[in-house]
Scaffold this active site. Structure first.
Site, PDB file in Angstrom:
ATOM      1  N   VAL A 102     -17.797  24.057 -43.302  1.00  0.00           N
ATOM      2  CA  VAL A 102     -17.296  25.352 -43.757  1.00  0.00           C
ATOM      3  C   VAL A 102     -17.333  26.304 -42.574  1.00  0.00           C
ATOM      4  O   VAL A 102     -18.346  26.383 -41.861  1.00  0.00           O
ATOM      5  CB  VAL A 102     -18.147  25.917 -44.911  1.00  0.00           C
ATOM      6  CG1 VAL A 102     -17.581  27.263 -45.379  1.00  0.00           C
ATOM      7  CG2 VAL A 102     -18.214  24.931 -46.069  1.00  0.00           C
ATOM      8  N   CYS A 103     -16.237  27.011 -42.359  1.00  0.00           N
ATOM      9  CA  CYS A 103     -16.179  28.067 -41.349  1.00  0.00           C
ATOM     10  C   CYS A 103     -16.601  27.511 -39.979  1.00  0.00           C
ATOM     11  O   CYS A 103     -16.087  26.510 -39.523  1.00  0.00           O
ATOM     12  CB  CYS A 103     -17.058  29.233 -41.801  1.00  0.00           C
ATOM     13  SG  CYS A 103     -16.760  30.795 -40.948  1.00  0.00           S
ATOM     14  N   GLY A 104     -17.584  28.153 -39.335  1.00  0.00           N
ATOM     15  CA  GLY A 104     -18.011  27.740 -38.006  1.00  0.00           C
ATOM     16  C   GLY A 104     -18.735  26.421 -37.959  1.00  0.00           C
ATOM     17  O   GLY A 104     -19.053  25.924 -36.862  1.00  0.00           O
TER      18      GLY A 104
END
Length: 331
Positions: A102-104
């Site tokens: 997720v995300c970074g």
């Protein structure tokens, strides 16, 4: 799920709430998800929002797993420098049927060498940084999530919920995943190919009042002809000065903004209504259906019909699953 200090709380709790909700609705608990948190900072890990997560040491997560999930967060910089964490992620990926982020969190997968030669995404604000740092990874800044073989990477923060729903769909079917989305009161269940943010967000309202007034007029009257001289006259500016200031403030010409607004409204109608293509064209101010088809395809990369087929979500007639009721309560 591997967690670390200053991990983004919603990167963790968003997907976890999806999986937990599935567990509460499945008739067979054995078909659900057993969620485990592991961390080099066990037993208590503080998220960026101050929530505390109870986690087991990394070495306890050495068995087989169906899904490995790696979130992002404000503590990502320190996590990227944690050699033991990266080595554990490398080992765990070999035992997992699916490796997700997720995300970074995709930075951690890339740093571990797991995304080389693969297509991936991350938060739109960091896609360029990821592409520069990991040239062997094909970074796509557009989709909400990217599924490449056993690797599934999602965009920023709430996109982790969409990715989790995609995993649920793969495990339990599209209809069940849609009902989970409805129970979680999501506006709609987004397909992975959906852009990370809408064109309307890409062109925020200008700071100068006349330009902002013109933008608001365009949004409120998208079904009408919107020639630049008329917009300029409405805000008491000459067409030439209006066009110059508009481009400086908004980052595009007035004509481009009108087209973007029309296409954005068309996307909304294709996603949420059963209006015909010709009706949508008229409601969005396209004088000819052919013009609408050509403009939409050029802007979105799909025909209106193909876009609707992929992204339309209409509320079904009734719930397929009943919400859980505590024993002894009165419904």
């Amino acid at each position: 799920m591997v967690v670390y200090p200053e991990v983004q709380a919603l990167d963790v709790t968003g997907p976890v709430e999806v999986f937990d909700t599935v567990n509460r609705f499945l008739p067979d608990p054995a078909a659900g998800y057993r969620i485990e948190y592991v961390s080099a900072a066990a037993p208590l890990v503080r998220t960026s929002a101050g929530l505390m997560i109870q986690a087991a040491p990394l070495e306890t997560g050495e068995g087989r797993m169906d899904n490995l999930l790696v979130p992002g967060g404000w503590g990502l910089g320190q996590a990227l420098a944690d050699h033991d964490l990266l080595c554990w992620i490398q080992r765990a990926a070999k035992r997992a049927q699916r490796v997700t982020s997720v995300c970074g969190g995709s930075f951690l997968l890339a740093e571990a060498g797991l995304l080389d030669g693969r297509r991936a995404t991350t938060h739109w604000a960091y896609c360029q940084d990821m592409a520069r740092r990991y040239p062997a990874v094909t970074v796509d800044p557009e989709p909400i999530y990217v599924w490449d073989g056993p690797y599934v990477t999602s965009a920023g923060v709430t996109a982790g919920i969409d990715m989790a729903l995609a995993l649920v769909e793969a495990d339990h079917g599209a209809e069940f995943a849609l009902e989970i989305a409805r129970y979680l009161v999501l506006f709609f269940k987004r397909d992975g190919g959906q852009p990370q943010f809408s064109g309307m967000l890409d062109a925020q309202l200008a700071d100068r009042v006349p330009i902002r007034t013109a933008q608001e007029w365009v949004r409120a009257h998208v079904e009408h002809p919107l020639p630049v001289p008329e917009l300029a006259e409405r805000v008491h500016m000459s067409p030439r000065n209006f066009s110059r200031v508009f481009r400086r403030e908004v980052g595009m010409t007035p004509g481009q903004y009108v087209v973007q607004t029309r296409v954005g409204r068309a996307r909304e109608l294709l996603e949420s209504t059963d209006l015909s293509i010709s009706q949508i064209a008229r409601r969005c101010g396209f004088g000819r259906v052919e013009t609408f088809l050509r403009t939409f395809d050029r802007a979105v990369g799909l025909t209106p019909g193909a876009y609707r087929q992929r992204f339309q979500v209409l509320a079904p007639a009734g719930l397929l699953i009943e919400p859980p009721v505590a024993a002894g309560s009165q419904g």
